[in-house]
Design an enzyme around this catalytic site. Structure first.
Site, PDB file in Angstrom:
ATOM      1  N   VAL A  32      28.168  31.087  44.867  1.00  0.00           N
ATOM      2  CA  VAL A  32      29.114  31.311  43.752  1.00  0.00           C
ATOM      3  C   VAL A  32      28.368  31.337  42.417  1.00  0.00           C
ATOM      4  O   VAL A  32      28.663  32.157  41.538  1.00  0.00           O
ATOM      5  CB  VAL A  32      30.214  30.219  43.746  1.00  0.00           C
ATOM      6  CG1 VAL A  32      31.148  30.414  42.564  1.00  0.00           C
ATOM      7  CG2 VAL A  32      30.988  30.248  45.059  1.00  0.00           C
ATOM      8  N   ALA A  51      37.117  37.594  25.203  1.00  0.00           N
ATOM      9  CA  ALA A  51      36.993  36.207  24.747  1.00  0.00           C
ATOM     10  C   ALA A  51      36.852  36.105  23.238  1.00  0.00           C
ATOM     11  O   ALA A  51      37.129  35.061  22.660  1.00  0.00           O
ATOM     12  CB  ALA A  51      35.798  35.550  25.424  1.00  0.00           C
ATOM     13  N   LYS A 123      37.339  21.873  44.948  1.00  0.00           N
ATOM     14  CA  LYS A 123      38.694  21.445  45.326  1.00  0.00           C
ATOM     15  C   LYS A 123      38.701  20.039  45.908  1.00  0.00           C
ATOM     16  O   LYS A 123      39.641  19.280  45.691  1.00  0.00           O
ATOM     17  CB  LYS A 123      39.334  22.413  46.313  1.00  0.00           C
ATOM     18  CG  LYS A 123      38.526  22.668  47.577  1.00  0.00           C
ATOM     19  CD  LYS A 123      37.850  23.981  47.506  1.00  0.00           C
ATOM     20  CE  LYS A 123      36.756  24.111  48.538  1.00  0.00           C
ATOM     21  NZ  LYS A 123      35.988  25.329  48.341  1.00  0.00           N
ATOM     22  N   GLU A 147      40.260  27.290  38.285  1.00  0.00           N
ATOM     23  CA  GLU A 147      40.868  28.424  38.994  1.00  0.00           C
ATOM     24  C   GLU A 147      40.178  28.699  40.331  1.00  0.00           C
ATOM     25  O   GLU A 147      40.824  29.051  41.332  1.00  0.00           O
ATOM     26  CB  GLU A 147      40.804  29.672  38.104  1.00  0.00           C
ATOM     27  CG  GLU A 147      41.472  30.891  38.675  1.00  0.00           C
ATOM     28  CD  GLU A 147      42.967  30.704  38.875  1.00  0.00           C
ATOM     29  OE1 GLU A 147      43.690  30.621  37.881  1.00  0.00           O
ATOM     30  OE2 GLU A 147      43.403  30.619  40.042  1.00  0.00           O
ATOM     31  N   VAL A 150      41.028  26.954  44.175  1.00  0.00           N
ATOM     32  CA  VAL A 150      42.090  27.292  45.135  1.00  0.00           C
ATOM     33  C   VAL A 150      42.125  28.799  45.352  1.00  0.00           C
ATOM     34  O   VAL A 150      42.315  29.572  44.405  1.00  0.00           O
ATOM     35  CB  VAL A 150      43.474  26.802  44.640  1.00  0.00           C
ATOM     36  CG1 VAL A 150      44.545  27.142  45.673  1.00  0.00           C
ATOM     37  CG2 VAL A 150      43.451  25.308  44.370  1.00  0.00           C
ATOM     38  N   GLU A 208      30.797  28.007  58.694  1.00  0.00           N
ATOM     39  CA  GLU A 208      29.650  27.151  58.346  1.00  0.00           C
ATOM     40  C   GLU A 208      29.060  26.541  59.628  1.00  0.00           C
ATOM     41  O   GLU A 208      29.770  26.397  60.632  1.00  0.00           O
ATOM     42  CB  GLU A 208      30.126  25.977  57.483  1.00  0.00           C
ATOM     43  CG  GLU A 208      30.893  26.360  56.255  1.00  0.00           C
ATOM     44  CD  GLU A 208      29.993  26.684  55.090  1.00  0.00           C
ATOM     45  OE1 GLU A 208      28.788  26.383  55.180  1.00  0.00           O
ATOM     46  OE2 GLU A 208      30.479  27.270  54.125  1.00  0.00           O
ATOM     47  N   LYS A 223      43.304  22.165  48.818  1.00  0.00           N
ATOM     48  CA  LYS A 223      43.887  23.220  47.971  1.00  0.00           C
ATOM     49  C   LYS A 223      45.405  23.048  47.850  1.00  0.00           C
ATOM     50  O   LYS A 223      45.980  23.215  46.770  1.00  0.00           O
ATOM     51  CB  LYS A 223      43.530  24.591  48.559  1.00  0.00           C
ATOM     52  CG  LYS A 223      42.020  24.868  48.531  1.00  0.00           C
ATOM     53  CD  LYS A 223      41.633  26.050  49.405  1.00  0.00           C
ATOM     54  CE  LYS A 223      40.138  26.295  49.434  1.00  0.00           C
ATOM     55  NZ  LYS A 223      39.705  27.228  50.479  1.00  0.00           N
ATOM     56  N   GLY A 320      33.615  33.784  48.776  1.00  0.00           N
ATOM     57  CA  GLY A 320      32.612  34.826  48.553  1.00  0.00           C
ATOM     58  C   GLY A 320      32.071  34.769  47.137  1.00  0.00           C
ATOM     59  O   GLY A 320      32.700  34.214  46.229  1.00  0.00           O
TER      60      GLY A 320
HETATM   61  N1  HSE Z   1      35.496  27.470  53.341  1.00  0.00           N
HETATM   62  C1  HSE Z   1      36.551  28.093  52.599  1.00  0.00           C
HETATM   63  C2  HSE Z   1      37.261  29.115  53.483  1.00  0.00           C
HETATM   64  C3  HSE Z   1      36.081  28.825  51.374  1.00  0.00           C
HETATM   65  O1  HSE Z   1      36.871  29.343  54.619  1.00  0.00           O
HETATM   66  O2  HSE Z   1      38.229  29.675  53.003  1.00  0.00           O
HETATM   67  C4  HSE Z   1      35.897  27.962  50.203  1.00  0.00           C
HETATM   68  O3  HSE Z   1      37.045  27.274  49.858  1.00  0.00           O
END
Ligand code: HSE
Length: 454
Positions: A32, A51, A123, A147, A150, A208, A223, A320
């Site tokens: 990210v 901005a 989160k 933002e 979630v 993962e 979330k 992503g």
């Molecule tokens: N691991 C989360 C998912 C992404 O699979 O949606 C990050 O919140």
């Protein structure tokens, strides 16, 4: 320069644009973080027009300094120690992209104490420690924007906190974990069981190496907890959430659900009831005709029902690099626009004024009201079905649909599938215990919750 009111506005705007850029320090430059760095650089001119000032990442902290240097290519100072970023008086906003509750919590609180605004995608941190973090931020007069925490790139926090602020929100239901939605889509498409698909998802890099938080529903519950707080104006209460993942789901139930016109999705649900709030994550049967039932693969979607607006649906990529960076940068723009504003005139962290937060209880799962899908493997004998439906009736549980499979050739057992109308979970648990004790019920009863989301 023109002297018209419009011209004056334009000139004043240009003076702002010419002001020095807001300086951002990034803590963590993985997936990210690097997306944030690249999108901010690529869209700098457009972001500056929005901005009113430039927004520049001037400092990056990451333990892997070689990786960080490769991403920033000399355009920002790279350090290994996050505290150097926090201590830098030129940094206006700290972006926390480390994740987890450990060091990330300490760094966020230290950044707040140092008077920095914070943008975070974390989160887990906010669902568990949000009340403490928001209180510290209020005390210090800084913003904590989240933002990206979630549903990744979907601007659901913005929608809930601002776009829907006219409404009394009644319920939210969301596919807010892409990994599990990918696994469920594959299980349905290919008729495979959970373990097989998980292995494939890991091999393809969708899941993962340690997917526990995803598959056990914990990530979705983080979330859902945040959305619940913002929707209903209550403190974050992750410890009160009911959390079930998808690890025990069997391909047979996805198939039966399909035959009955439903799909099984891992939903995060929060709902207002007379006695309190529901906050739960679990596999859920949803009518196949609902848009949310057709959200496939790693995509996310959130349905929000407000009394004025009715039902609204938000769909997009929940994870992503660049989709999540999109949310991080939107927060950077918000903070840049508002950082000179009186703190009392900013959007409150949890959407409602802090002194107006309610102490509405989160209901225990036994008091939650839902419909159910039951699968019972029973002996194919006279009177078995009557006994089962009798037990349901004794507990006040009304049957909506019933499906009995023909016994396989030479078999004396069969599957009975029952869909119920809404019932209190405690009553259903007692009925299941009683049915399970029947000698004609041959295997553990499968029970799944069902939501019409009408
Ligand atoms: N691991 C989360 C998912 C992404 O699979 O949606 C990050 O919140």
């Amino acid at each position: 320069m023109t002297t018209s009111p419009a011209g004056q506005t334009h000139a004043a705007g240009r003076r702002d644009v010419e002001a020095h850029p807001v300086q951002v320090g990034l803590l963590g430059i993985g997936t990210v973080g690097s997306g944030t760095f690249h999108v901010l650089a690529r869209n700098q001119a457009e972001i500056r027009r929005r901005a009113g000032r430039g927004i520049e990442i001037t400092m990056v902290a990451d333990l892997d300094t070689a990786r960080a240097k490769a991403v920033v290519g000399g355009r920002a100072q790279v350090v290994a120690d996050a505290r150097q970023v926090i201590a830098n008086p030129d940094i206006d906003i700290v972006v926390e992209l480390i994740g987890g509750y450990g060091i990330a919590k300490a760094l966020v609180l230290e950044a707040i104490a140092a008077g920095k605004h914070v943008v975070t995608a974390n989160k887990a941190l906010l669902a568990v420690h949000g009340n403490e973090i928001f209180a510290a931020a209020r005390e210090r007069g800084v913003m904590v924007a989240f933002e990206a925490a979630v549903a990744g790139g979907i601007p659901i926090i913005k929608a809930l906190r601002e776009g829907l602020s006219a409404n009394r929100i009644e319920w939210i239901a969301g596919i807010i974990n892409g990994t599990t939605n990918f696994i469920l889509s594959e299980m349905r498409d290919k008729g495979l069981d959970f373990d097989v698909v998980l292995e494939e998802a890991q091999r393809l890099g969708y899941a993962e190496a340690d997917p526990t938080f995803d598959i056990e529903g914990v990530d979705a519950a983080h979330k859902a907890t945040i959305m619940s707080a913002i929707a209903f104006g209550v403190p974050v209460q992750f410890d009160r959430a009911h959390v079930e993942g998808i690890t025990r789901l069997q391909a047979a139930d996805l198939r039966y659900a399909e035959q009955l016109g439903y799909r099984i999705k891992l939903l995060g649900i929060t709902r207002r009831r007379d006695q309190g709030l529901e906050l739960r994550v679990h596999p859920t049967l949803v009518p196949a005709k609902r848009l949310i039932a057709n959200v496939e693969g790693a995509m996310n979607a959130v349905v929000v029902h407000g009394d004025a607006v009715g039902t609204t649906l938000y769909y997009g990529k929940g994870a992503g690099s660049e989709p999540t960076a999109s949310a991080v940068i939107a927060d950077l723009v918000d903070v840049t626009r508002l950082h000179t504003a009186d703190p009392d005139h900013r959007v409150p962290h949890l959407a409602f004024q802090p002194e107006a937060l309610a102490d509405t209880p989160i209901l225990p799962i036994e008091q939650v009201v839902t419909a159910f899908y039951l699968r019972l493997q029973v002996a194919d004998q006279a009177g078995v079905l009557a006994r089962i439906t009798g037990i349901l009736a004794e507990h006040g549980i009304s049957i909506d649909a019933l499906l009995q499979r023909e016994s396989a050739e030479g078999e004396s057992k069969t599957d009975v599938i029952i869909l119920t109308h809404d019932t209190v979970e405690g009553d259903m648990r007692r009925a299941i215990a009683q049915m399970q004790a029947l000698p004609t019920v041959l295997a553990p009863i499968v029970s799944l919750r069902k939501e019409e989301l009408a």
